[in-house]
Design an enzyme around this catalytic site. Structure first.
Site, mmCIF file in Angstrom:
data_model
loop_
_atom_site.group_PDB
_atom_site.id
_atom_site.type_symbol
_atom_site.label_atom_id
_atom_site.label_comp_id
_atom_site.label_asym_id
_atom_site.label_seq_id
_atom_site.Cartn_x
_atom_site.Cartn_y
_atom_site.Cartn_z
ATOM 1 N N GLU A 40 -22.842 -5.710 -9.731
ATOM 2 C CA GLU A 40 -22.484 -5.613 -11.153
ATOM 3 C C GLU A 40 -23.362 -6.477 -12.054
ATOM 4 O O GLU A 40 -23.798 -7.555 -11.658
ATOM 5 C CB GLU A 40 -21.018 -6.026 -11.325
ATOM 6 N N LYS B 193 -22.933 -8.458 -15.405
ATOM 7 C CA LYS B 193 -21.872 -8.975 -16.280
ATOM 8 C C LYS B 193 -22.320 -10.298 -16.874
ATOM 9 O O LYS B 193 -22.575 -11.251 -16.146
ATOM 10 C CB LYS B 193 -20.587 -9.143 -15.458
ATOM 11 N N LYS C 255 -18.822 0.495 -16.614
ATOM 12 C CA LYS C 255 -17.618 -0.346 -16.521
ATOM 13 C C LYS C 255 -17.131 -0.582 -17.946
ATOM 14 O O LYS C 255 -17.775 -1.279 -18.733
ATOM 15 C CB LYS C 255 -17.985 -1.660 -15.824
ATOM 16 N N GLU D 80 -9.011 2.425 -11.066
ATOM 17 C CA GLU D 80 -8.680 1.051 -10.675
ATOM 18 C C GLU D 80 -7.186 0.773 -10.811
ATOM 19 O O GLU D 80 -6.585 1.076 -11.840
ATOM 20 C CB GLU D 80 -9.462 0.087 -11.574
ATOM 21 N N ASN E 104 -8.205 -3.776 -7.757
ATOM 22 C CA ASN E 104 -8.697 -4.996 -8.384
ATOM 23 C C ASN E 104 -7.852 -6.166 -7.892
ATOM 24 O O ASN E 104 -6.633 -6.196 -8.110
ATOM 25 C CB ASN E 104 -8.614 -4.879 -9.915
ATOM 26 N N GLU F 144 -12.303 -4.672 -5.463
ATOM 27 C CA GLU F 144 -12.988 -5.269 -6.611
ATOM 28 C C GLU F 144 -12.469 -6.678 -6.900
ATOM 29 O O GLU F 144 -11.279 -6.934 -6.783
ATOM 30 C CB GLU F 144 -12.747 -4.420 -7.868
ATOM 31 N N SER F 145 -13.361 -7.548 -7.293
ATOM 32 C CA SER F 145 -13.060 -8.917 -7.753
ATOM 33 C C SER F 145 -12.768 -9.890 -6.621
ATOM 34 O O SER F 145 -12.067 -9.566 -5.662
ATOM 35 C CB SER F 145 -11.881 -8.958 -8.735
#
Length: 260
Positions: free
Chosen positions: A54, A56, A116, A165, A186, A216-217
């Site tokens: 990603e 970000k 995103k 998500e 997530n 994710e995350s």
């Protein structure tokens, strides 16, 4: 009002403004609107790595992560590192991203790109297509079942893939439908920002095998990925772990080499 509610409230205002500046006809006549899209789901299924890297710059929970990057260079280095695809944050106010970031990434690489974004309107799906995305993100926490259905079906009609998500079982139950390609869990609670990989593990058995499972995350170690693979996950979205370093691409390359 929690941060997610604030982001969504601002997003409605932002989309209304954009609609007054650029018409859907203008989006549909853009050069990229007719390009053949790439499949992130297929890339993840065929990979032993499964990394979605990603871009970000900042986030509400962490503040500034990396303001000094050139998204085109980061995209090239992620592709060279062996990432299956790239996630590009396009929210300006809270994450420091933009549609220009997506365009620049598209001009730089041939791998699948995920827009995103906090999608709350069909207009943003047309925008994604017009700016070179291959995949859109839909967030169950901010959409009704009817919106998830209509948005994902529109995306499919444009040959865009959909990553849906979820954060909990209730969101997952309202979201499972054939117009999705990937189901992402997530691990970050969007209200408290606490992160736990147990969220992915708990929900894994409830996700049908028709969908590519994405975690994710909060993924920062090789061990975490190896652990999550045992629960059927084929995709791993990693942003902050790479972006907080001076060279996100080199960090991704080192991580992927260790993983393989």
């Amino acid at each position: 009002m929690d941060i997610l509610s604030k982001i969504v409230a601002d997003k409605y205002k932002e989309v209304d403004l954009k609609k007054s500046l650029i018409t859907t006809k203008q989006l549909e006549s853009s050069v990229l609107f007719s390009r053949a899209t790439l499949s992130l789901a297929t890339a993840l299924r065929n990979s032993s790595i499964g990394i979605i890297a990603e871009h970000k710059r900042r986030s509400p929970s962490k503040g500034t992560i990396n303001q000094d990057t050139n998204v085109g260079q980061v995209a090239k280095s992620y592709q060279k590192a062996g990432a299956c695809g790239m996630s590009v944050l396009t929210d300006i106010k809270y994450f420091g991203g933009s549609l220009e970031d997506l365009l620049l990434a598209r001009a730089s690489v041939t791998m699948p790109l995920l827009r995103k974004e906090f999608i709350i309107d069909e207009y943003q799906i047309l925008e994604a297509k017009a700016n070179g995305a291959d995949v859109i993100l839909l967030i169950a926490a901010v959409l009704s079942k009817e919106e998830i259905k209509s948005f994902s079906e529109l995306a499919k009609s444009l040959n865009l893939e959909v990553l849906l998500e979820v954060h909990n079982e209730a969101e997952l139950n309202k979201s499972i439908m054939p117009s999705l390609d990937m189901l992402g869990v997530n691990n970050r609670n969007l209200k408290t920002f606490q992160v736990s990989l147990e969220t992915s593990k708990t929900l894994s058995n409830l996700i049908p095998d028709d969908f590519v499972k994405v975690s994710e995350s909060g993924i920062s170690t090789i061990e975490a990925i190896k652990d999550l693979k045992q629960y059927g996950y084929q995709g791993f979205l990693i942003g902050e772990n790479f972006m907080k370093t001076e060279s996100p691409g080199k960090s991704a390359a080192t991580f992927i080499q260790k993983l393989s």
